[in-house]
Scaffold this motif. Structure first.
Motif, PDB file in Angstrom:
ATOM      1  N   UNK A  25       0.792  -1.225  -0.085  1.00  0.00           N
ATOM      2  CA  UNK A  25      -0.055  -0.087  -0.140  1.00  0.00           C
ATOM      3  C   UNK A  25       0.878   1.217  -0.128  1.00  0.00           C
ATOM      4  N   UNK A  26       1.769   1.207   0.900  1.00  0.00           N
ATOM      5  CA  UNK A  26       2.881   2.474   1.008  1.00  0.00           C
ATOM      6  C   UNK A  26       3.531   2.528  -0.489  1.00  0.00           C
ATOM      7  N   UNK A  27       4.015   1.613  -1.068  1.00  0.00           N
ATOM      8  CA  UNK A  27       4.806   1.844  -2.310  1.00  0.00           C
ATOM      9  C   UNK A  27       3.563   2.274  -3.604  1.00  0.00           C
ATOM     10  N   UNK A  28       2.334   1.662  -3.454  1.00  0.00           N
ATOM     11  CA  UNK A  28       1.380   2.140  -4.384  1.00  0.00           C
ATOM     12  C   UNK A  28       1.063   3.560  -4.331  1.00  0.00           C
ATOM     13  N   UNK A  29       0.809   4.029  -3.070  1.00  0.00           N
ATOM     14  CA  UNK A  29       0.485   5.336  -2.805  1.00  0.00           C
ATOM     15  C   UNK A  29       1.290   6.575  -2.728  1.00  0.00           C
ATOM     16  N   UNK A  30       2.808   5.927  -2.919  1.00  0.00           N
ATOM     17  CA  UNK A  30       3.807   6.955  -2.904  1.00  0.00           C
ATOM     18  C   UNK A  30       4.525   6.832  -4.376  1.00  0.00           C
ATOM     19  N   UNK A  31       5.458   6.056  -4.225  1.00  0.00           N
ATOM     20  CA  UNK A  31       6.305   5.726  -5.574  1.00  0.00           C
ATOM     21  C   UNK A  31       5.376   5.578  -6.886  1.00  0.00           C
ATOM     22  N   UNK A  32       4.456   4.439  -6.845  1.00  0.00           N
ATOM     23  CA  UNK A  32       4.003   4.189  -8.195  1.00  0.00           C
ATOM     24  C   UNK A  32       3.032   5.302  -8.557  1.00  0.00           C
ATOM     25  N   UNK A  33       2.228   6.023  -7.553  1.00  0.00           N
ATOM     26  CA  UNK A  33       1.296   6.962  -8.161  1.00  0.00           C
ATOM     27  C   UNK A  33       2.013   8.058  -8.575  1.00  0.00           C
ATOM     28  N   UNK A  34       3.059   8.251  -7.851  1.00  0.00           N
ATOM     29  CA  UNK A  34       3.875   9.749  -8.191  1.00  0.00           C
ATOM     30  C   UNK A  34       4.315   9.477  -9.736  1.00  0.00           C
ATOM     31  N   UNK A  35       5.006   8.379  -9.950  1.00  0.00           N
ATOM     32  CA  UNK A  35       5.468   8.151 -11.261  1.00  0.00           C
ATOM     33  C   UNK A  35       4.536   8.009 -12.295  1.00  0.00           C
ATOM     34  N   UNK A  36       3.511   7.344 -12.255  1.00  0.00           N
ATOM     35  CA  UNK A  36       2.451   6.999 -13.085  1.00  0.00           C
ATOM     36  C   UNK A  36       1.815   8.562 -13.431  1.00  0.00           C
ATOM     37  N   UNK A  37       1.397   9.402 -12.304  1.00  0.00           N
ATOM     38  CA  UNK A  37       0.766  10.689 -12.596  1.00  0.00           C
ATOM     39  C   UNK A  37       1.648  11.562 -13.318  1.00  0.00           C
ATOM     40  N   UNK A  38       3.086  11.646 -13.112  1.00  0.00           N
ATOM     41  CA  UNK A  38       4.138  12.373 -13.492  1.00  0.00           C
ATOM     42  C   UNK A  38       4.002  12.104 -15.162  1.00  0.00           C
ATOM     43  N   UNK A  85       1.811  17.814  -6.590  1.00  0.00           N
ATOM     44  CA  UNK A  85       1.264  17.850  -5.208  1.00  0.00           C
ATOM     45  C   UNK A  85      -0.192  17.777  -5.076  1.00  0.00           C
ATOM     46  N   UNK A  86      -0.791  18.646  -5.655  1.00  0.00           N
ATOM     47  CA  UNK A  86      -2.193  18.608  -5.778  1.00  0.00           C
ATOM     48  C   UNK A  86      -2.789  17.260  -6.227  1.00  0.00           C
ATOM     49  N   UNK A  87      -2.164  16.561  -7.224  1.00  0.00           N
ATOM     50  CA  UNK A  87      -2.880  15.374  -7.639  1.00  0.00           C
ATOM     51  C   UNK A  87      -2.448  14.317  -6.579  1.00  0.00           C
ATOM     52  N   UNK A  88      -1.299  14.183  -5.951  1.00  0.00           N
ATOM     53  CA  UNK A  88      -0.919  13.223  -4.883  1.00  0.00           C
ATOM     54  C   UNK A  88      -1.792  13.381  -3.840  1.00  0.00           C
ATOM     55  N   UNK A  89      -2.128  14.798  -3.423  1.00  0.00           N
ATOM     56  CA  UNK A  89      -3.140  15.043  -2.187  1.00  0.00           C
ATOM     57  C   UNK A  89      -4.576  14.365  -2.523  1.00  0.00           C
ATOM     58  N   UNK A  90      -4.934  14.655  -3.703  1.00  0.00           N
ATOM     59  CA  UNK A  90      -6.446  14.104  -4.325  1.00  0.00           C
ATOM     60  C   UNK A  90      -6.159  12.738  -4.352  1.00  0.00           C
ATOM     61  N   UNK A  91      -5.361  11.969  -4.724  1.00  0.00           N
ATOM     62  CA  UNK A  91      -5.213  10.632  -4.893  1.00  0.00           C
ATOM     63  C   UNK A  91      -5.249   9.926  -3.506  1.00  0.00           C
ATOM     64  N   UNK A  92      -4.447  10.494  -2.523  1.00  0.00           N
ATOM     65  CA  UNK A  92      -4.448  10.049  -1.216  1.00  0.00           C
ATOM     66  C   UNK A  92      -5.855  10.220  -0.572  1.00  0.00           C
TER      67      UNK A  92
END
Length: 121
Positions: free
Chosen positions: A7-20, A46-53
């Protein structure tokens, strides 16, 4: 521990790379330079990540707590359509635009990627 790690890897590394990658690709495909796309990532990620979280943990709670296993793939695919719409709205242009026909009526008004109605101009 393994689930928390995933879950940590999905919500940090993976989603940030995918959205970027998504933000850069959309900008480049719309005719902007690669540098502009990368700068756009810096301003919007940053806004995208907070929305994803805010979005995905709730989805996962429903997925694994309510949805039967045989329907999970369909559920997640439907939710992914909603996420893609949210992502497109978050990464779209800064201002709104209004499309006007010849008689002065707005056929479509778009503000921050959201259709807000057809108003008389």
């Amino acid at each position: 521990f393994n689930r928390l790690y995933k879950i940590f890897m999905d919500q940090t590394l993976y989603i940030s790379v995918k959205c970027s990658i998504y933000i850069v690709a959309v900008n480049v495909l719309s005719g902007e330079s690669l540098e502009y796309g990368i700068d756009n990532v810096r301003t919007k990620i940053k806004d995208v990540m907070f929305t994803a979280w805010k979005f995905w943990p709730l989805v996962h709670c429903v997925t694994y707590g309510v949805i039967p296993a045989r329907h999970r793939i369909l559920w997640v695919n439907c939710i992914d359509l909603i996420w893609n719409a949210i992502l497109a709205q978050k990464t779209s242009g800064d201002g709104g635009e209004v499309l006007v026909d010849g008689d002065g009526f707005a056929n479509l008004a778009i503000a921050d990627g959201v259709v807000v109605g057809g108003d008389i101009l």
